[in-house]
Design a protein around this motif. Structure first.
Motif, PDB file in Angstrom:
ATOM      1  N   ALA A  53       0.871  -1.179   0.000  1.00 49.00           N
ATOM      2  CA  ALA A  53       0.000   0.000   0.000  1.00 49.00           C
ATOM      3  C   ALA A  53       0.900   1.218   0.000  1.00 49.00           C
ATOM      4  CB  ALA A  53      -0.911  -0.006   1.212  1.00 49.00           C
TER       5      ALA A  53
ATOM      6  N   ASN B  81      -4.646   5.988  -2.418  1.00 45.99           N
ATOM      7  CA  ASN B  81      -5.585   5.402  -1.468  1.00 45.99           C
ATOM      8  C   ASN B  81      -6.162   4.084  -1.946  1.00 45.99           C
ATOM      9  OD1 ASN B  81      -5.378   7.344   0.482  1.00 45.99           O
ATOM     10  ND2 ASN B  81      -6.988   8.607  -0.384  1.00 45.99           N
ATOM     11  N   TYR B  82      -6.167   3.828  -3.231  1.00 48.56           N
ATOM     12  CA  TYR B  82      -6.826   2.615  -3.697  1.00 48.56           C
ATOM     13  C   TYR B  82      -6.015   1.855  -4.722  1.00 48.56           C
ATOM     14  CZ  TYR B  82      -8.432   6.682  -6.334  1.00 48.56           C
ATOM     15  OH  TYR B  82      -8.508   7.882  -6.988  1.00 48.56           O
ATOM     16  N   GLN B  83      -4.723   2.069  -4.740  1.00 47.99           N
ATOM     17  CA  GLN B  83      -3.902   1.276  -5.638  1.00 47.99           C
ATOM     18  C   GLN B  83      -2.847   0.546  -4.825  1.00 47.99           C
ATOM     19  OE1 GLN B  83      -2.750   1.813  -9.441  1.00 47.99           O
ATOM     20  NE2 GLN B  83      -3.788   3.740  -9.858  1.00 47.99           N
ATOM     21  N   LEU B  84      -2.892  -0.779  -4.908  1.00 49.50           N
ATOM     22  CA  LEU B  84      -1.817  -1.577  -4.357  1.00 49.50           C
ATOM     23  C   LEU B  84      -0.728  -1.705  -5.414  1.00 49.50           C
ATOM     24  CD1 LEU B  84      -3.770  -4.489  -2.621  1.00 49.50           C
ATOM     25  CD2 LEU B  84      -2.549  -2.622  -1.503  1.00 49.50           C
TER      26      LEU B  84
ATOM     27  N   TRP C 274       1.939  -4.123  -6.895  1.00 51.88           N
ATOM     28  CA  TRP C 274       2.091  -5.576  -6.902  1.00 51.88           C
ATOM     29  C   TRP C 274       3.467  -6.001  -7.404  1.00 51.88           C
ATOM     30  CZ3 TRP C 274      -1.691  -8.990  -5.212  1.00 51.88           C
ATOM     31  CH2 TRP C 274      -2.942  -8.413  -4.959  1.00 51.88           C
TER      32      TRP C 274
END
Lengths: 113, 111
Positions: free
Chosen positions: B92, B96-99, B101
């Motif tokens: 994280a 706010n809403y993107q991991l 990877w």
């Protein structure tokens, strides 16, 4: 049914076809996501919906069109795809926007001929 | 741009052996998640680490978050065929809403 379900599990389509992928979550979550998974590459976030409203579109080509009619259902409409779009498309949900836990469906394996 | 590099990309070992998978970045993450994906399935969360230096254990799996929160490791003791799968780390970061990877480590445990 429980969790996140995706249909179809496998899809083969020609470059001129129009098809749709469906995702349904039975977890009462507020956020839903579409991810693209290609071999040996990180998961690519495509779209994010929070309370049915699209909050993110990661520069995805317009041949991919998402639809979120309610907080439990998410669609990915496909048209005029390219062979490089062949991949596993994963739907996920989370209680709220990440960094909380993501719950994934089993994925839709797409092959574009 | 935040990146997470996983190593090794592929690992095939015999049942009973130990192994470690690494997830490294030059960026700081507020938390880091580890997922396992079995063939034909979606990823399933194994653990979330939040505090620098944190160690979490899940049966034979030990997860560690680096002191500086830039890296993490997954150690499996006495690997079993049921541990076979694709292991993914996700951090994280700024959004706010993107991991963010990693590309994954494909692990095969041979009986």
């Amino acid at each position: 049914e429980t969790g996140v379900t995706q249909t179809p599990r496998h899809l083969v389509m020609g470059m001129t076809n129009k098809k749709s992928l469906k995702c349904e979550q039975h977890l009462g979550h507020n956020a839903m996501y579409w991810y693209k998974q290609s071999a040996k590459k990180p998961l690519e976030l495509m779209f994010v919906y929070n309370f049915k409203e699209q909050t993110e579109n990661n520069s995805v080509p317009s041949r991919f069109s998402p639809e979120c009619p309610n907080s439990s259902h998410l669609f990915l409409h496909l048209h005029t795809l390219q062979p490089e779009d062949s991949a596993l498309y994963l739907c996920a949900s989370s209680q709220d926007l990440v960094p909380g836990e993501l719950f994934f469906g089993e994925g839709s394996r797409l092959t574009v001929l | 741009t935040q990146l997470l590099e996983q190593s090794p990309q592929f690992l095939s070992i015999q049942e009973g052996e130990n192994l470690t998978v690494y997830c490294n970045s030059s960026s700081v993450f507020s938390s880091l998640q580890w997922y396992r994906q079995e063939p034909g399935e979606g990823p399933v969360l194994l653990v979330t680490v939040v505090t620098g230096g944190e160690v979490k254990k899940l049966k034979r799996l030990t997860f560690q978050f680096g002191d500086a929160r830039k890296d993490s490791s997954l150690h499996i003791t006495a690997a079993q065929p049921g541990d076979t799968g694709l292991y993914l780390c996700a951090g994280a970061g700024d959004s706010n809403y993107q991991l963010i990877w990693g590309a994954g480590t494909k692990l095969i445990i041979k009986p």
